[in-house]
Design a protein around this motif. Structure first.
Motif, PDB file in Angstrom:
ATOM      1  N   ALA A  30       0.843  -1.198   0.000  1.00 42.44           N
ATOM      2  CA  ALA A  30       0.000   0.000   0.000  1.00 42.44           C
ATOM      3  C   ALA A  30       0.872   1.238   0.000  1.00 42.44           C
ATOM      4  O   ALA A  30       2.042   1.195   0.389  1.00 42.44           O
ATOM      5  CB  ALA A  30      -0.916   0.003   1.228  1.00 42.44           C
ATOM      6  N   ILE A  40     -10.352   2.395   5.708  1.00 48.33           N
ATOM      7  CA  ILE A  40     -10.190   0.944   5.556  1.00 48.33           C
ATOM      8  C   ILE A  40     -11.457   0.269   6.079  1.00 48.33           C
ATOM      9  O   ILE A  40     -11.859   0.488   7.220  1.00 48.33           O
ATOM     10  CB  ILE A  40      -8.951   0.457   6.326  1.00 48.33           C
ATOM     11  CG1 ILE A  40      -7.698   1.152   5.774  1.00 48.33           C
ATOM     12  CG2 ILE A  40      -8.810  -1.058   6.219  1.00 48.33           C
ATOM     13  CD1 ILE A  40      -6.469   0.997   6.631  1.00 48.33           C
ATOM     14  N   LYS A  48      -7.957  -5.447   9.429  1.00 48.02           N
ATOM     15  CA  LYS A  48      -7.943  -3.975   9.281  1.00 48.02           C
ATOM     16  C   LYS A  48      -7.146  -3.301  10.396  1.00 48.02           C
ATOM     17  O   LYS A  48      -6.256  -2.503  10.142  1.00 48.02           O
ATOM     18  CB  LYS A  48      -9.372  -3.388   9.313  1.00 48.02           C
ATOM     19  CG  LYS A  48     -10.367  -3.989   8.372  1.00 48.02           C
ATOM     20  CD  LYS A  48     -11.712  -3.288   8.459  1.00 48.02           C
ATOM     21  CE  LYS A  48     -12.391  -3.358   9.808  1.00 48.02           C
ATOM     22  NZ  LYS A  48     -12.913  -4.671  10.187  1.00 48.02           N
ATOM     23  N   ILE A 198      -5.685   7.974   8.148  1.00 48.42           N
ATOM     24  CA  ILE A 198      -5.973   6.578   7.819  1.00 48.42           C
ATOM     25  C   ILE A 198      -6.925   6.079   8.902  1.00 48.42           C
ATOM     26  O   ILE A 198      -6.594   6.100  10.084  1.00 48.42           O
ATOM     27  CB  ILE A 198      -4.693   5.723   7.780  1.00 48.42           C
ATOM     28  CG1 ILE A 198      -3.635   6.372   6.890  1.00 48.42           C
ATOM     29  CG2 ILE A 198      -5.000   4.313   7.287  1.00 48.42           C
ATOM     30  CD1 ILE A 198      -2.257   5.781   7.006  1.00 48.42           C
ATOM     31  N   VAL A 200      -9.747   3.142  10.236  1.00 48.81           N
ATOM     32  CA  VAL A 200     -10.490   1.884  10.194  1.00 48.81           C
ATOM     33  C   VAL A 200     -11.848   2.170  10.811  1.00 48.81           C
ATOM     34  O   VAL A 200     -11.927   2.663  11.939  1.00 48.81           O
ATOM     35  CB  VAL A 200      -9.754   0.796  11.017  1.00 48.81           C
ATOM     36  CG1 VAL A 200     -10.644  -0.435  11.197  1.00 48.81           C
ATOM     37  CG2 VAL A 200      -8.443   0.407  10.345  1.00 48.81           C
ATOM     38  N   ILE A 215     -10.196   1.381   1.060  1.00 52.55           N
ATOM     39  CA  ILE A 215      -9.506   0.101   0.885  1.00 52.55           C
ATOM     40  C   ILE A 215     -10.340  -0.975   1.570  1.00 52.55           C
ATOM     41  O   ILE A 215     -10.702  -0.840   2.737  1.00 52.55           O
ATOM     42  CB  ILE A 215      -8.084   0.144   1.512  1.00 52.55           C
ATOM     43  CG1 ILE A 215      -7.193   1.126   0.749  1.00 52.55           C
ATOM     44  CG2 ILE A 215      -7.457  -1.244   1.530  1.00 52.55           C
ATOM     45  CD1 ILE A 215      -5.793   1.297   1.341  1.00 52.55           C
ATOM     46  N   ILE A 217     -10.336  -4.681   2.955  1.00 52.14           N
ATOM     47  CA  ILE A 217      -9.437  -5.766   3.369  1.00 52.14           C
ATOM     48  C   ILE A 217     -10.277  -6.956   3.806  1.00 52.14           C
ATOM     49  O   ILE A 217     -11.272  -6.799   4.520  1.00 52.14           O
ATOM     50  CB  ILE A 217      -8.514  -5.307   4.533  1.00 52.14           C
ATOM     51  CG1 ILE A 217      -7.477  -4.291   4.021  1.00 52.14           C
ATOM     52  CG2 ILE A 217      -7.792  -6.491   5.168  1.00 52.14           C
ATOM     53  CD1 ILE A 217      -6.472  -3.824   5.065  1.00 52.14           C
ATOM     54  N   ILE A 222      -5.557  -6.975   0.734  1.00 51.66           N
ATOM     55  CA  ILE A 222      -6.350  -5.911   0.097  1.00 51.66           C
ATOM     56  C   ILE A 222      -7.054  -6.538  -1.100  1.00 51.66           C
ATOM     57  O   ILE A 222      -6.403  -7.019  -2.033  1.00 51.66           O
ATOM     58  CB  ILE A 222      -5.464  -4.723  -0.340  1.00 51.66           C
ATOM     59  CG1 ILE A 222      -4.921  -3.987   0.903  1.00 51.66           C
ATOM     60  CG2 ILE A 222      -6.269  -3.754  -1.220  1.00 51.66           C
ATOM     61  CD1 ILE A 222      -4.017  -2.814   0.593  1.00 51.66           C
ATOM     62  N   GLN A 225      -9.656  -1.602  -3.960  1.00 56.32           N
ATOM     63  CA  GLN A 225      -9.556  -0.229  -3.458  1.00 56.32           C
ATOM     64  C   GLN A 225      -9.931   0.738  -4.570  1.00 56.32           C
ATOM     65  O   GLN A 225      -9.834   0.405  -5.750  1.00 56.32           O
ATOM     66  CB  GLN A 225      -8.158   0.078  -2.918  1.00 56.32           C
ATOM     67  CG  GLN A 225      -7.017  -0.154  -3.874  1.00 56.32           C
ATOM     68  CD  GLN A 225      -5.674   0.154  -3.223  1.00 56.32           C
ATOM     69  OE1 GLN A 225      -5.515   1.211  -2.617  1.00 56.32           O
ATOM     70  NE2 GLN A 225      -4.720  -0.753  -3.337  1.00 56.32           N
TER      71      GLN A 225
END
Length: 248
Positions: A30, A40, A48, A198, A200, A215, A217, A222, A225
């Protein structure tokens, strides 16, 4: 392909448990650029949070490389604490020091780690508390605050260190539903100001509205995305379609 705009580059990241029987992360590549808001998503147990926590080595990867601002932080010779100072982290459960006031919670790290004077640290803390509407709670203790207020304090506490990136690990999942909005509002404002983030999260509305990239997951990889509209309006992978059918 990396360029000067890359803040974090992840190459072949793996995290295995039980001698490789459990693959929490199974080879993730990534790149996060400055100013991006990356959200994410994925089912529970998909890796994640492990991925997010690996970015500042709260989880020690089994294999792979993480470059942060051009430095390989997985190299044992790297002083990870120095780099963690530039990475703000907000957890599910606030992690405020219960025996310290809100103000003390916010000023202790900048004073100790960045050698900022007490008056400067306080000034910055009040300025940030004001942005989240909590300046009048500066001398309260965490036990006197609601969950939403604690999480807003946790966010501005991280911002006191003037980080280059903010990592959010499911920041609203421990909150009562009516408090979720006030925390997401703070995060939306941060994104507008250009903070690299970033996150989650299970909040799909937030992902759709604020992310520059989403993204997905699953099983430590991954799977897909893209922009929010690519992910939510035009998902390609069957696993993503199945996931979205359950959460939207």
């Amino acid at each position: 392909m990396k360029d000067n705009n890359s803040l974090i580059i992840v190459e072949g990241l793996k995290k295995h448990y039980l001698n490789g029987k459990v693959k929490a992360l199974d080879g993730i590549d990534a790149e996060i650029k400055k100013g991006e808001v990356v959200v994410i998503i994925g089912p529970s147990g998909s890796g994640k949070s492990t991925f997010l926590r690996s970015l500042n080595l709260l989880e020690e990867p089994t294999d792979g490389k993480i470059l942060f601002e051009g430095v390989d932080i997985t190299d044992p010779k790297t002083n990870i604490n120095l780099h963690r100072q530039k990475m703000g982290m907000v957890f599910q459960h606030f992690n405020l020091f219960p025996h310290m006031t809100v103000l003390k919670n916010m000023t202790i790290a900048p004073q100790k780690l960045r050698n900022i004077s007490e008056s400067q640290a306080k000034e910055k803390a009040f300025e940030l508390l004001k942005t989240v509407g909590l300046e009048e709670r500066a001398n309260d203790y965490p036990s006197q605050l609601s969950g939403g207020q604690k999480q807003r304090v946790a966010i501005v506490r991280a911002l006191c260190m003037e980080p280059d990136v903010m990592l959010f690990d499911e920041p609203t999942s421990a909150l009562d539903p009516e408090m979720v909005g006030e925390v997401l509002e703070v995060m939306k404002n941060l994104a507008k100001e250009g903070m690299t983030m970033i996150t989650v999260t299970h909040e799909m509305g937030f992902a759709r509205e604020v992310a520059s990239r989403v993204i997905f997951i699953d099983e430590g990889k991954i799977i897909e995305q893209g922009t929010p509209s690519e992910i939510f309006d035009n998902p390609k992978h069957p696993r993503l379609k199945d996931f979205l059918s359950k959460v939207l």
